[in-house]
Enzyme design. Structure first.
Site, mmCIF file in Angstrom:
data_model
loop_
_atom_site.group_PDB
_atom_site.id
_atom_site.type_symbol
_atom_site.label_atom_id
_atom_site.label_comp_id
_atom_site.label_asym_id
_atom_site.label_seq_id
_atom_site.Cartn_x
_atom_site.Cartn_y
_atom_site.Cartn_z
ATOM 1 N N HIS A 1 -56.165 -42.540 70.990
ATOM 2 C CA HIS A 1 -57.198 -42.970 70.036
ATOM 3 C C HIS A 1 -57.436 -44.458 70.254
ATOM 4 C CE1 HIS A 1 -57.101 -39.170 67.763
ATOM 5 N NE2 HIS A 1 -55.815 -39.179 68.028
ATOM 6 N N LEU A 2 -58.639 -44.805 70.695
ATOM 7 C CA LEU A 2 -58.930 -46.215 70.981
ATOM 8 C C LEU A 2 -59.735 -46.887 69.856
ATOM 9 C CD1 LEU A 2 -59.618 -46.175 74.835
ATOM 10 C CD2 LEU A 2 -57.526 -46.782 73.613
ATOM 11 N N ARG A 3 -60.195 -46.116 68.886
ATOM 12 C CA ARG A 3 -60.796 -46.643 67.637
ATOM 13 C C ARG A 3 -62.109 -47.402 67.805
ATOM 14 N NH1 ARG A 3 -57.877 -42.985 65.267
ATOM 15 N NH2 ARG A 3 -55.779 -43.589 64.631
ATOM 16 N N HIS B 1 -54.503 -37.804 75.469
ATOM 17 C CA HIS B 1 -54.698 -37.918 74.018
ATOM 18 C C HIS B 1 -54.436 -39.346 73.532
ATOM 19 C CE1 HIS B 1 -54.088 -35.580 69.975
ATOM 20 N NE2 HIS B 1 -54.518 -36.806 69.731
ATOM 21 N N ASP C 1 -50.836 -39.342 71.967
ATOM 22 C CA ASP C 1 -51.459 -39.359 70.631
ATOM 23 C C ASP C 1 -51.373 -40.766 70.037
ATOM 24 O OD1 ASP C 1 -52.765 -38.661 68.333
ATOM 25 O OD2 ASP C 1 -51.155 -37.380 67.547
ATOM 26 N N HIS D 1 -56.639 -29.285 68.031
ATOM 27 C CA HIS D 1 -55.672 -29.811 67.059
ATOM 28 C C HIS D 1 -55.366 -28.626 66.148
ATOM 29 C CE1 HIS D 1 -54.514 -32.847 63.769
ATOM 30 N NE2 HIS D 1 -54.648 -31.717 63.107
ATOM 31 N N PRO E 1 -52.040 -40.850 58.829
ATOM 32 C CA PRO E 1 -51.055 -40.365 59.788
ATOM 33 C C PRO E 1 -51.330 -40.922 61.188
ATOM 34 C CG PRO E 1 -52.717 -38.684 59.400
ATOM 35 C CD PRO E 1 -53.099 -39.869 58.541
ATOM 36 N N GLY E 2 -50.282 -41.191 61.932
ATOM 37 C CA GLY E 2 -50.457 -41.609 63.319
ATOM 38 C C GLY E 2 -49.487 -42.702 63.713
#
Ligand code: NCD
Ligand code: ZN
Length: 425
Positions: free
Chosen positions: A56-58, A54, A301, A175, A319-320
């Protein structure tokens, strides 16, 4: 060129040995070995390379916050040899155009295996199934699908997604967030949010979806994976579902294992995350669940966000939290130094189980002659203050904390990708 990892303890067990790596594989294990490049690992522990289900590489879309290149570098520095890049990019990874690109770009960078995650539904809208078959068949070779960031909330869509996934032999990662229960929510529903005037996100919003999806997976004979488990109740439901033989697996993040909602006091949005930081009792239950194997693995995450999306009103902030470069240290702090896991256990939750869950056959392998050299060297006695990280974004909740354990080096198929805090491109 061969590399010799000198004087290292495999899984932190037994006497130190030398590990010789050549042609992408572990060529020899013994004492008094020699190699072209020598990495002194005295006092260190050797583990299979970490696998993150999990991340997130954007890229595409928010390359101002992270790219496949900068995220791969952060992953290598954090000891990772494989990451799964979530589909909530812009455009969404709901077609082979995007998933093929992510795979190819990851290969060009070459620091970590970047596995694209495909969306379950078109545009993550939860209404119409995405062409999972095409993404699986493309050069992106997608094996994990998720609408992460959003919940596949419609039970009929989820049911069909599980059926479709099971015929394709791929995995759905959910999720778990019932959106009708989290409208406007920004923090865990409890005494702290009430006192601070923050709209609450109840545990039941997660737990009701976990229970529902366990039943849907049972009936479809499908596998389901639960992203970022955050409550004690989720651990109980997972325990029950597994006891019934349901093919359910789950991950927990480092931040949910260390932090709780007492951090909200300052209204600093660096502490805002989905699912939200819960209470101490949840943290304890998550740690115990991970130690006992009810929760299968750790996933970061890793969620980079721009300064302007974090340094604003709490309710408006995204969030993150960043996770790749601090994960190992947080696991040492919460699981190893507490006696809940030994180094074998760390190998299980950070490498072997995630590799198995995603069906990777060259990751999370035993440290033995002839096996692929995807390896992480950890100094268990080091300790450092979290300061500047290598991600493009800065949103780490761990800044300023003194955390134990350090990733000294990472090796992907025999090539050193990171050593002593430096990336090797
Ligand atoms: C993630 C993100 O920023 O993409 N945010 C988060 O708070 N975890 C999405 C997600 O993992 O749900
Ligand atoms: Zn999520």
């Amino acid at each position: 060129m061969s590399v010799l990892i000198k004087s290292v303890r495999l899984y932190g067990e037994g006497d130190p040995v030398d590990v010789l790596v050549a042609d992408g594989e572990i060529a020899d294990i013994g004492t008094g070995l020699s190699g072209d490049e020598v990495v002194d690992a005295t006092g260190c522990v050797l583990l299979p390379g970490f696998v993150d289900l999990h991340t997130h590489l954007r890229e595409p879309g928010r390359e101002d916050t992270e790219t496949i290149e900068t995220g791969s570098a952060a992953a290598a520095l954090g000891g990772y040899t494989a990451v799964f890049a979530m589909a909530n990019t812009n455009p969404v990874a709901d077609s082979p155009v995007v998933t093929d690109y992510v795979r190819r770009r990851g290969e060009e960078v070459g620091l970590v295996d970047v596995h694209p995650v495909g969306a379950v539904t078109v545009g993550l809208k939860g209404e119409q199934l995405a062409e999972m078959g095409m993404m699986a068949a493309g050069t992106g070779r997608v094996r994990v699908f998720s609408d992460d960031g959003m919940c596949v909330y419609d039970p009929l869509i989820m049911r069909r997604a599980l059926e479709y996934a099971s015929t394709l032999g791929v995995l759905i990662a959910q999720h778990a967030e019932e959106p009708r229960l989290t409208k406007g929510a920004v923090a865990h529903e409890g005494p702290n949010a009430a006192r601070l005037g923050l709209t609450g996100w109840p545990r039941a919003a997660e737990e009701s979806i976990v229970a529902r999806d366990a039943l849907l997976a049972r009936d479809a004979g499908a596998k389901v994976h639960i992203c970022h488990a955050s409550t004690a109740g989720t651990v109980e439901i997972l325990k029950w579902a597994k006891s019934q033989g349901i093919q359910i697996t789950a991950e927990v993040t480092p931040h949910h294992l260390l932090l709780d909602d007492s951090r909200l006091e300052t209204y600093d949005a660096v502490n805002k995350v989905n699912p939200p930081l819960r209470e101490k009792s949840d943290v304890e239950a998550l740690r115990a669940g991970l130690a006992q194997g009810v929760i299968d693995c750790v996933a970061t995450d890793h969620a980079p966000h721009a300064e302007q999306d974090k340094c604003c009103e709490f309710s408006q902030a995204r969030p993150g939290m960043l996770g790749l470069e601090t994960a190992l240290s947080v696991i040492v702090e919460t699981m190893v130094n507490t006696g809940l896991l030994d180094w074998r256990g760390v190998a299980r939750v950070m490498s072997e189980r995630p590799a198995e869950i995603a069906g990777l056959d060259d990751q999370g392998r035993p440290i033995e002659i002839g096996e692929p050299a995807n390896l992480t060297i950890v100094d268990p006695s080091a300790s450092s203050k979290v300061d500047k990280l290598n991600s493009l974004a800065k949103n780490t909740p761990f800044r300023g904390m003194e955390l134990p354990g350090r990733v000294v080096g990472t090796m992907l198929r025999g090539r050193v990708t990171a050593l002593n805090g430096e990336v090797r491109r």
